[in-house]
Design a protein around this motif. Structure first.
Motif, PDB file in Angstrom:
ATOM      1  N   UNK A 155      -0.835   6.397   9.281  1.00 50.92           N
ATOM      2  CA  UNK A 155      -0.435   5.075   8.785  1.00 50.92           C
ATOM      3  C   UNK A 155      -1.328   4.625   7.630  1.00 50.92           C
ATOM      4  N   UNK A 156      -2.626   4.841   7.766  1.00 51.88           N
ATOM      5  CA  UNK A 156      -3.544   4.447   6.691  1.00 51.88           C
ATOM      6  C   UNK A 156      -3.336   5.302   5.448  1.00 51.88           C
ATOM      7  N   UNK A 157      -3.056   6.602   5.631  1.00 53.24           N
ATOM      8  CA  UNK A 157      -2.755   7.465   4.486  1.00 53.24           C
ATOM      9  C   UNK A 157      -1.505   6.967   3.758  1.00 53.24           C
ATOM     10  N   UNK A 158      -0.523   6.499   4.533  1.00 55.23           N
ATOM     11  CA  UNK A 158       0.724   6.013   3.928  1.00 55.23           C
ATOM     12  C   UNK A 158       0.475   4.795   3.052  1.00 55.23           C
ATOM     13  N   UNK A 159      -0.422   3.894   3.492  1.00 56.26           N
ATOM     14  CA  UNK A 159      -0.727   2.717   2.675  1.00 56.26           C
ATOM     15  C   UNK A 159      -1.431   3.108   1.384  1.00 56.26           C
ATOM     16  N   UNK A 160      -2.252   4.142   1.426  1.00 56.60           N
ATOM     17  CA  UNK A 160      -2.918   4.613   0.202  1.00 56.60           C
ATOM     18  C   UNK A 160      -1.904   5.192  -0.777  1.00 56.60           C
ATOM     19  N   UNK A 161      -0.938   5.949  -0.253  1.00 53.77           N
ATOM     20  CA  UNK A 161       0.106   6.523  -1.102  1.00 53.77           C
ATOM     21  C   UNK A 161       0.927   5.416  -1.763  1.00 53.77           C
TER      22      UNK A 161
END
Length: 302
Positions: free
Chosen positions: A4-10
């Protein structure tokens, strides 16, 4: 780092790229639709960065101050994001009406078409990625982010259409018409997002279908005489269930506990990929009337 946190960075990186491209073309061409899309991307950038913070905090374990964790930060983020989306919709609506009134003429339409086409392709890829993450994690923040960028897909498509009409027919009013349509769609989408976040903050019950299945599971357990005080709510990825089960007073604690374990297992199976926190009280008789009388006593004294 969680998915989920990786998705926000993307999504943050994508929004940053789109901001620079759209702002440049929006100011050069004079298209209210492109400029509105650029402003929306600026908001996307702010919201995606905020979402990263929200998910990071919501994933923190329970502690002495927050005994139930910080899961509701996600709902709060959804409300804030929905409000920002609605404000951007109002601004786009204002800009479209203003351009129609002033009769501003667009320039560099061909460049605008290429930029918006590239923006559409990038946004579609991002939406598909965010939807995938939302399904795997159940995160309301990622779900709201996906919805936000989904509105961008429709708005980018509409802007491409309007730019095409202006390019071939020089009918400038279509730019304002599409801008108004995008604004109304964005405001409508924001309403649903804010509503869902507010419901979680106010501890609204789980979906009617889920509650119905919980009731059915309890009623089909032969050792349970009746039940009362069934309450449900949701916070982040956790579903909370509180209920009082009534057993025969002569039944052993071991047998009653076994029946309760069976009920809990069946309830967890309703949504196996989500966390369930159940507080089940075992009663030797139906004390719901006594509890109701105790709750009403202070009101009667007033």
């Amino acid at each position: 780092m969680t998915l989920a946190r990786k998705a926000t960075l993307v999504s943050t990186a994508t929004a940053t790229l789109l901001v620079f491209i759209k702002l440049a073309v929006g100011f050069v061409s004079g298209s209210v639709a492109v400029l509105a899309s650029a402003i929306d991307s600026v908001l996307d950038l702010i919201v995606s960065a905020f979402n990263y913070f929200a998910i990071r905090k919501s994933e923190a374990p329970p502690d002495e101050l927050f005994n139930y964790g910080r899961g509701k930060i996600e709902a709060l983020a959804a409300v804030i994001e929905g409000t920002i989306i609605a404000i951007s919709g109002v601004f786009i609506f204002y800009s479209a009406i203003k351009k129609a009134y002033e009769g501003t003429v667009m320039t560099h339409v061909d460049t605008s078409v290429l930029v918006m086409l590239a923006s559409l392709c990038i946004t579609v890829a991002l939406v598909l990625f965010l939807r995938h993450v939302a399904r795997k994690t159940g995160s309301l923040v990622i779900k709201s982010d996906a919805l936000h960028y989904q509105t961008d897909v429709f708005s980018n498509g509409a802007i491409l259409f309007s730019l095409g009409v202006v390019y071939f027919t020089e009918f400038e009013l279509i730019d304002s018409i599409v801008g108004v349509g995008i604004a109304l769609y964005i405001i409508h989408s924001a309403y649903g997002l804010v509503k869902e976040g507010v419901y979680i903050l106010l501890d609204a019950a789980l979906e009617e279908e889920v509650v119905g299945r919980i009731v059915h599971i309890i009623e089909e357990e032969k050792d349970v005489s009746s039940f009362h005080n069934l309450k449900t709510r949701r916070s982040a990825h956790t579903n909370y269930v509180d209920v009082h089960l009534v057993f025969n007073a002569k039944m052993s604690l071991l047998q009653a506990h076994s029946a309760t374990d069976n009920i809990e297992a069946k309830i967890r199976a309703i949504k196996e990929d989500e966390v369930w926190d159940m507080n089940i009280h075992l009663d030797p008789y139906d004390d719901s009337k006594e509890e109701e009388a105790l709750r009403d006593a202070p009101l009667a004294q007033q």
